[in-house]
Design an enzyme around this catalytic site. Structure first.
Site, mmCIF file in Angstrom:
data_model
loop_
_atom_site.group_PDB
_atom_site.id
_atom_site.type_symbol
_atom_site.label_atom_id
_atom_site.label_comp_id
_atom_site.label_asym_id
_atom_site.label_seq_id
_atom_site.Cartn_x
_atom_site.Cartn_y
_atom_site.Cartn_z
ATOM 1 N N GLY A 1 -31.026 5.841 -19.914
ATOM 2 C CA GLY A 1 -31.028 4.956 -21.058
ATOM 3 C C GLY A 1 -30.215 3.699 -20.792
ATOM 4 O O GLY A 1 -29.644 3.527 -19.711
ATOM 5 N N GLU B 1 -30.794 -10.279 -20.045
ATOM 6 C CA GLU B 1 -32.257 -10.391 -19.931
ATOM 7 C C GLU B 1 -32.808 -9.457 -18.858
ATOM 8 O O GLU B 1 -33.922 -8.928 -18.988
ATOM 9 C CB GLU B 1 -32.658 -11.832 -19.630
ATOM 10 N N ARG B 2 -32.047 -9.241 -17.782
ATOM 11 C CA ARG B 2 -32.527 -8.370 -16.705
ATOM 12 C C ARG B 2 -32.758 -6.946 -17.228
ATOM 13 O O ARG B 2 -33.756 -6.303 -16.917
ATOM 14 C CB ARG B 2 -31.508 -8.387 -15.554
ATOM 15 N N ARG B 3 -31.819 -6.444 -18.035
ATOM 16 C CA ARG B 3 -31.984 -5.107 -18.609
ATOM 17 C C ARG B 3 -33.156 -5.055 -19.578
ATOM 18 O O ARG B 3 -33.878 -4.058 -19.672
ATOM 19 C CB ARG B 3 -30.688 -4.698 -19.324
#
Length: 296
Positions: free
Chosen positions: A71, A94-96
């Site tokens: 998660g 943003e990467r996640r």
């Protein structure tokens, strides 16, 4: 308060306050954040002014696999979308968010902050600096943005980002190199060490191509630049030009110092009133004698 006023005075909430927010993006074992909330992933949008345009697809796939298993342990930082109150715009993370879409997650933990457009851009730049895969030119450009747009000093950045001032100063110097050499660093053809060695070269681009073609080490590159500078300085034309441009007093002073030290002395005046004094020695014995004289 307008974004232009925020930019002029540095930062509305202070660099340390924004850095505290970014600490939320730390390692998985970080303590839980109390003011996090879960938001449907379709209500989260990217920031169109995000400075980072390239996201490595392979790295995103690896992160997506991790998110499926564990998660999203650290929340994204978001703000209310400027044009749509039903949406949230990413400030950091943003990467996640991209990896979570690959992992087909339905909702994400977020921290909602009230930030101006100026502060959002600053957070995005700082977040990019903290990423491990940033190349030296990208990192230097990020430092330059923070200094030029938000008025931060090298000392302030060093303290807030936990980096040495010399690290920041050395990277900023790389931006004085020709664009082609900067591209070589971005593409991994040259290291930051190679690029730093080329800064003082008379023809850095030609030397850079030589370094790449011959796969020279940083030390070999430094030697190459040193030899080129010596050849230029010692050329008959260069010597004649320097001598012709010097006044009689300077030439007399050179002669006096040379006679006293029994070594060749050259004085070059700069345009700002300063200058350099160069002392030449024939061997290590003369160098040792010079060191003794200076030590007195």
């Amino acid at each position: 308060m307008s974004d232009s006023k925020l930019a002029k005075r540095g930062l509305g909430r202070g660099l340390s306050a924004l850095m505290a927010d970014l600490d939320l993006d730390g390692p998985a074992e970080a303590k839980p954040v109390k003011d996090r909330t879960m938001v449907p992933i379709e209500q989260i949008t990217a920031n169109p002014d995000q400075p980072r345009r390239h996201f490595d697809n392979g790295a995103l796939l690896e992160l997506a696999d991790s998110l499926r298993q564990r998660g999203v342990l650290q929340p994204l930082i978001v703000r209310k979308h400027p044009q749509d109150d039903s949406l949230f715009q990413i400030v950091a993370g943003e990467r996640r968010w991209r990896a979570a879409q690959m992992a087909q997650l339905h909702e994400l933990p977020v921290i909602i902050r009230e930030l101006s457009d100026t502060e959002v851009l600053e957070v995005a730049i700082i977040e990019n600096i903290q990423r491990a895969d940033l190349n030296a030119i990208e990192e230097a450009a990020s430092f330059r943005q923070l200094m030029d747009r938000f008025g931060h000093t090298q000392e302030k950045l060093a303290e807030a980002l936990n980096k040495s001032r010399s690290h920041i100063a050395n990277l900023l110097r790389l931006l004085s190199l020709p664009d082609q050499i900067q591209d070589y660093v971005k593409d991994g053809k040259l290291t930051a060490g190679h690029a730093r060695a080329l800064i003082t070269a008379d023809n850095p681009l030609a030397l850079a191509r030589r370094v790449i073609d011959n796969t020279l080490s940083v030390r070999e590159t430094e030697d190459l630049v040193r030899k080129q500078g010596k050849a230029t300085t010692d050329s008959p034309n260069a010597k004649a030009s320097r001598k012709a441009n010097k006044d009689a007093d300077t030439r007399a002073l050179e002669a006096d110092l040379s006679a006293q030290l029994k070594m060749s002395v050259t004085i070059d005046h700069g345009s700002n009133g300063g200058g350099t004094v160069t002392i030449g020695y024939r061997d290590l014995e003369e160098l040792d004698r010079l060191c003794q004289l200076l030590g007195r």
